[in-house]
Write a protein that holds these residues in place. Structure first.
Motif, PDB file in Angstrom:
ATOM      1  N   VAL A  36      77.441  13.565 100.884  1.00 45.34           N
ATOM      2  CA  VAL A  36      77.591  15.022 100.988  1.00 45.34           C
ATOM      3  C   VAL A  36      78.723  15.366 101.950  1.00 45.34           C
ATOM      4  N   LEU A  37      78.778  14.695 103.087  1.00 45.76           N
ATOM      5  CA  LEU A  37      79.847  14.972 104.048  1.00 45.76           C
ATOM      6  C   LEU A  37      81.227  14.662 103.468  1.00 45.76           C
ATOM      7  N   VAL A  38      81.352  13.539 102.779  1.00 48.39           N
ATOM      8  CA  VAL A  38      82.646  13.175 102.198  1.00 48.39           C
ATOM      9  C   VAL A  38      83.010  14.118 101.055  1.00 48.39           C
ATOM     10  N   ALA A  39      82.030  14.530 100.267  1.00 52.69           N
ATOM     11  CA  ALA A  39      82.298  15.493  99.196  1.00 52.69           C
ATOM     12  C   ALA A  39      82.818  16.807  99.773  1.00 52.69           C
ATOM     13  N   LEU A  40      82.152  17.291 100.818  1.00 56.67           N
ATOM     14  CA  LEU A  40      82.574  18.557 101.419  1.00 56.67           C
ATOM     15  C   LEU A  40      83.875  18.427 102.209  1.00 56.67           C
ATOM     16  N   ALA A  41      84.234  17.208 102.575  1.00 60.63           N
ATOM     17  CA  ALA A  41      85.532  16.989 103.229  1.00 60.63           C
ATOM     18  C   ALA A  41      86.668  17.220 102.235  1.00 60.63           C
ATOM     19  N   GLN A  42      86.371  17.087 100.932  1.00 62.18           N
ATOM     20  CA  GLN A  42      87.390  17.329  99.904  1.00 62.18           C
ATOM     21  C   GLN A  42      87.668  18.824  99.774  1.00 62.18           C
ATOM     22  N   GLU A  43      86.565  19.616  99.728  1.00 65.77           N
ATOM     23  CA  GLU A  43      86.678  21.063  99.597  1.00 65.77           C
ATOM     24  C   GLU A  43      85.295  21.690  99.714  1.00 65.77           C
ATOM     25  N   PRO A  44      85.219  22.966 100.112  1.00 66.78           N
ATOM     26  CA  PRO A  44      83.923  23.654 100.111  1.00 66.78           C
ATOM     27  C   PRO A  44      83.379  23.704  98.688  1.00 66.78           C
ATOM     28  N   MET A  45      82.059  23.669  98.564  1.00 66.37           N
ATOM     29  CA  MET A  45      81.446  23.673  97.236  1.00 66.37           C
ATOM     30  C   MET A  45      80.195  24.540  97.224  1.00 66.37           C
ATOM     31  N   ARG A  46      79.888  25.036  96.049  1.00 63.21           N
ATOM     32  CA  ARG A  46      78.623  25.712  95.822  1.00 63.21           C
ATOM     33  C   ARG A  46      77.570  24.646  95.553  1.00 63.21           C
ATOM     34  N   TRP A  47      76.298  25.059  95.596  1.00 59.86           N
ATOM     35  CA  TRP A  47      75.165  24.145  95.411  1.00 59.86           C
ATOM     36  C   TRP A  47      75.319  23.308  94.141  1.00 59.86           C
ATOM     37  N   GLY A  48      75.518  23.962  93.008  1.00 59.68           N
ATOM     38  CA  GLY A  48      75.615  23.259  91.730  1.00 59.68           C
ATOM     39  C   GLY A  48      76.800  22.315  91.669  1.00 59.68           C
ATOM     40  N   GLU A  49      77.927  22.729  92.217  1.00 63.21           N
ATOM     41  CA  GLU A  49      79.106  21.861  92.253  1.00 63.21           C
ATOM     42  C   GLU A  49      78.818  20.603  93.063  1.00 63.21           C
ATOM     43  N   LEU A  50      78.175  20.793  94.197  1.00 60.86           N
ATOM     44  CA  LEU A  50      77.851  19.669  95.070  1.00 60.86           C
ATOM     45  C   LEU A  50      76.871  18.723  94.391  1.00 60.86           C
ATOM     46  N   ARG A  51      75.894  19.280  93.709  1.00 58.19           N
ATOM     47  CA  ARG A  51      74.891  18.445  93.019  1.00 58.19           C
ATOM     48  C   ARG A  51      75.540  17.637  91.885  1.00 58.19           C
ATOM     49  N   ARG A  52      76.475  18.231  91.181  1.00 56.44           N
ATOM     50  CA  ARG A  52      77.181  17.496  90.115  1.00 56.44           C
ATOM     51  C   ARG A  52      78.126  16.447  90.699  1.00 56.44           C
TER      52      ARG A  52
END
Length: 127
Positions: A36-52
């Motif tokens: 999750v931290l590395v994903a959000l380091a790429q860009e801010p995301m909404r819940w569904g985007e993050l889950r995908r």
């Protein structure tokens, strides 16, 4: 080279059984916490985007992970008062700093998963 890890630890000492840093270490080094931290380091995301983006994470585990990381001060949850509700997740400055430390770890794991697999196979063959 550092004589001991204690020379670089700072305030907390994760080697001490009662240190609060162990809880933080648990949150940021769990499989889902790292991803999750590395994903959000790429860009801010909404819940569904993050889950995908973080494939395989359940809704419950994503909620728990985000809550823990938000409580630790790594993730910012921004809720827009719109219909339907819109919630965006991003890293705080502290989270962005941590993300930059974790990205090389995730890259190393991806680059070396084959070597680790070979070691695992060899170990199983010896048993």
């Amino acid at each position: 080279m550092v004589d001991s890890i204690g020379d670089v630890i700072g305030e907390g000492n994760p080697f001490s059984a009662n240190c609060a840093s162990r809880q933080v270490l648990d949150h940021v080094t769990s499989k889902w916490g790292v991803l999750v931290l590395v994903a959000l380091a790429q860009e801010p995301m909404r819940w569904g985007e993050l889950r995908r983006y973080v494939e395989g994470i359940s809704e419950k585990m994503l909620a728990q992970t985000l809550r823990a990381l938000e409580a630790d001060g790594f993730v910012l949850r921004a809720s827009a008062g719109s219909v339907p509700p819109r919630v965006d997740y991003s890293l705080t400055p502290l989270g962005a700093e941590l993300g930059q430390v974790l990205i090389p770890l995730v890259q190393w794991v991806g680059a070396n998963v084959g070597r680790v697999g070979e070691s695992q196979e060899a170990w199983r063959a010896e048993r």
